[in-house]
Design a protein around this motif. Sequence first.
Motif, PDB file in Angstrom:
ATOM      1  N   THR A  67       0.940  -1.294   0.051  1.00  0.00           N
ATOM      2  CA  THR A  67      -0.140  -0.121  -0.005  1.00  0.00           C
ATOM      3  C   THR A  67       0.928   1.238  -0.042  1.00  0.00           C
ATOM      4  O   THR A  67       1.900   1.509   0.730  1.00  0.00           O
ATOM      5  CB  THR A  67      -1.094  -0.010   1.466  1.00  0.00           C
ATOM      6  OG1 THR A  67      -1.781  -1.198   1.339  1.00  0.00           O
ATOM      7  CG2 THR A  67      -1.872   0.941   1.382  1.00  0.00           C
ATOM      8  N   GLN A  68       0.704   2.087  -1.050  1.00  0.00           N
ATOM      9  CA  GLN A  68       1.367   3.353  -0.763  1.00  0.00           C
ATOM     10  C   GLN A  68       0.834   4.275   0.141  1.00  0.00           C
ATOM     11  O   GLN A  68      -0.125   4.554   0.452  1.00  0.00           O
ATOM     12  CB  GLN A  68       1.289   4.076  -2.222  1.00  0.00           C
ATOM     13  CG  GLN A  68       1.929   5.311  -2.623  1.00  0.00           C
ATOM     14  CD  GLN A  68       1.907   5.811  -3.885  1.00  0.00           C
ATOM     15  OE1 GLN A  68       1.958   4.987  -4.848  1.00  0.00           O
ATOM     16  NE2 GLN A  68       2.022   7.185  -4.119  1.00  0.00           N
ATOM     17  N   ILE A  69       1.805   4.829   0.832  1.00  0.00           N
ATOM     18  CA  ILE A  69       1.511   5.934   1.891  1.00  0.00           C
ATOM     19  C   ILE A  69       2.513   7.067   1.865  1.00  0.00           C
ATOM     20  O   ILE A  69       3.274   7.192   1.079  1.00  0.00           O
ATOM     21  CB  ILE A  69       1.801   5.280   3.418  1.00  0.00           C
ATOM     22  CG1 ILE A  69       3.153   4.694   3.605  1.00  0.00           C
ATOM     23  CG2 ILE A  69       0.782   4.012   3.749  1.00  0.00           C
ATOM     24  CD1 ILE A  69       3.369   4.368   5.114  1.00  0.00           C
ATOM     25  N   GLY A  70       1.739   8.140   2.417  1.00  0.00           N
ATOM     26  CA  GLY A  70       2.410   9.291   2.286  1.00  0.00           C
ATOM     27  C   GLY A  70       3.736   9.510   3.038  1.00  0.00           C
ATOM     28  O   GLY A  70       4.142   8.821   4.022  1.00  0.00           O
ATOM     29  N   THR A 127       9.170   6.970  -3.432  1.00  0.00           N
ATOM     30  CA  THR A 127       7.657   6.474  -3.198  1.00  0.00           C
ATOM     31  C   THR A 127       7.823   5.409  -2.112  1.00  0.00           C
ATOM     32  O   THR A 127       8.600   4.533  -2.154  1.00  0.00           O
ATOM     33  CB  THR A 127       6.769   5.471  -4.226  1.00  0.00           C
ATOM     34  OG1 THR A 127       6.861   6.836  -5.442  1.00  0.00           O
ATOM     35  CG2 THR A 127       5.531   5.566  -3.840  1.00  0.00           C
ATOM     36  N   LEU A 128       6.933   5.604  -0.950  1.00  0.00           N
ATOM     37  CA  LEU A 128       6.997   4.838   0.372  1.00  0.00           C
ATOM     38  C   LEU A 128       5.645   3.820   0.240  1.00  0.00           C
ATOM     39  O   LEU A 128       4.710   4.361  -0.019  1.00  0.00           O
ATOM     40  CB  LEU A 128       6.747   5.505   1.547  1.00  0.00           C
ATOM     41  CG  LEU A 128       6.547   4.849   2.974  1.00  0.00           C
ATOM     42  CD1 LEU A 128       7.960   3.911   2.789  1.00  0.00           C
ATOM     43  CD2 LEU A 128       6.722   5.717   4.063  1.00  0.00           C
ATOM     44  N   VAL A 164      11.820   3.433  -4.922  1.00  0.00           N
ATOM     45  CA  VAL A 164      10.801   2.879  -3.882  1.00  0.00           C
ATOM     46  C   VAL A 164      11.436   2.702  -2.612  1.00  0.00           C
ATOM     47  O   VAL A 164      12.835   2.304  -2.443  1.00  0.00           O
ATOM     48  CB  VAL A 164      10.124   1.932  -4.437  1.00  0.00           C
ATOM     49  CG1 VAL A 164       8.996   1.040  -3.183  1.00  0.00           C
ATOM     50  CG2 VAL A 164       9.136   2.194  -5.465  1.00  0.00           C
ATOM     51  N   VAL A 165      10.836   2.928  -1.350  1.00  0.00           N
ATOM     52  CA  VAL A 165      10.997   2.443   0.022  1.00  0.00           C
ATOM     53  C   VAL A 165      10.338   1.344   0.350  1.00  0.00           C
ATOM     54  O   VAL A 165       8.905   1.625   0.322  1.00  0.00           O
ATOM     55  CB  VAL A 165      11.472   3.517   0.823  1.00  0.00           C
ATOM     56  CG1 VAL A 165      11.602   2.873   2.400  1.00  0.00           C
ATOM     57  CG2 VAL A 165      12.432   4.440   0.577  1.00  0.00           C
ATOM     58  N   ILE A 166      10.688   0.024   0.458  1.00  0.00           N
ATOM     59  CA  ILE A 166       9.632  -0.782   1.039  1.00  0.00           C
ATOM     60  C   ILE A 166       9.612  -0.818   2.658  1.00  0.00           C
ATOM     61  O   ILE A 166      10.631  -1.099   3.111  1.00  0.00           O
ATOM     62  CB  ILE A 166       9.712  -2.080   0.486  1.00  0.00           C
ATOM     63  CG1 ILE A 166       9.915  -2.119  -0.851  1.00  0.00           C
ATOM     64  CG2 ILE A 166       8.855  -3.321   0.991  1.00  0.00           C
ATOM     65  CD1 ILE A 166       8.580  -1.858  -1.559  1.00  0.00           C
ATOM     66  N   LEU A 167       8.355  -0.672   3.306  1.00  0.00           N
ATOM     67  CA  LEU A 167       8.430  -0.687   4.771  1.00  0.00           C
ATOM     68  C   LEU A 167       7.607  -1.861   5.343  1.00  0.00           C
ATOM     69  O   LEU A 167       6.450  -2.105   4.946  1.00  0.00           O
ATOM     70  CB  LEU A 167       7.739   0.654   5.106  1.00  0.00           C
ATOM     71  CG  LEU A 167       7.309   0.849   6.492  1.00  0.00           C
ATOM     72  CD1 LEU A 167       8.151   0.668   7.496  1.00  0.00           C
ATOM     73  CD2 LEU A 167       6.512   2.032   6.965  1.00  0.00           C
TER      74      LEU A 167
END
Length: 349
Positions: A67-70, A127-128, A164-167
């Motif tokens: 899910t993309q988050i801010g 993008t996170l 991208v950053v994957i959290l």
Amino acid sequence: MKKRDIVDLIRAHYDHDDSQFRLIAQRVAGEFEQQGDQQLASYIMMQTSEVNSFVPQSVTYDTKFLTQIGTDDSPLPLPNVIANDLKGIINAVSHQQLGLGRFLFQGAPGTGKTASVKQLARILDRTLLMVDFNQVIDSKLGQTAKNIAAVFKEINQMPNLSRVVILFDEIDALALDRLDVHDVREMGRATSSILKELDNVNPEALIIATTNLYDQLDVAFKRRFDKVVDFNRYQTEDLVAAGEVMLNANLAAFKSAGHDIKLFRKILTVAPKIPNPGELRNSIKVAIGFSDPQKPYEYLALLYKDLMGVGDLKLTELRDQGFTIREIGILTGMSKSTVARELKGAETE
């Protein structure tokens, strides 16, 4: 080109607001075109269109498990030791040839782990994307392990992965369930799956996981990360400084609120325990929100009561804690003469 355009361009650049930067630049190009400078207008349009193809915000990530988050640009006061570790991660990302891209943030709730990930994504202009554990964890036998494999398949095949950053936020939701004595084999499969996938993840991936339960994580799991950043390194002065930054940020929108940083600091230092920044931020917000607009310093009294765990203010206790007559008057809403008189009366009782 108007002065306003220059100011807006600089602001958009430092805010990392690429979409706004392009809009302003294209508006400037239109002005040059109207003035007859077609060559310069075309050059600006060409440059902004090239930027557009590399901006992560222009890519839509629609996956089952991510899910993309801010990101976040709000004040994030961190101790220097933690801030330096985050700077190190930024440096490591720029040295892609070393293959450093897996980081674990560990610490108590409210220490700024997730907020730091959001800040890093903003600074790196990426993008996170957050892994949705609600989709990953499944009650069916073997399905959670299969879902973990599917998550990493999505990551490894993702377009523009380097943007991208994957959290994996609170990854202990996956890693710790294996300790459940009622389902050891199932979570053992899940753990083995995530260890295997971390070993084979695309080297372009930047993965950050957070956990509140570091000591209970498997040693093999910890070793999969290139660096563990400990967020439990706040000293008292760090928490006071963080509180001051958060107070100023919250008071900016309340013109009627009074400012007394010295008294605010004293309230924090006399508290039995200063909360971690996340909890302290909420306490400050609630104190300001619940205060009477006609009483500019009431929020300080409410904050004192919250941190001290008391329902009423007692003049003698405030005095014994080192508050001056002036400060006691601010907290209680009483005049200095009244405070002095009542304290004197208390001594004669």
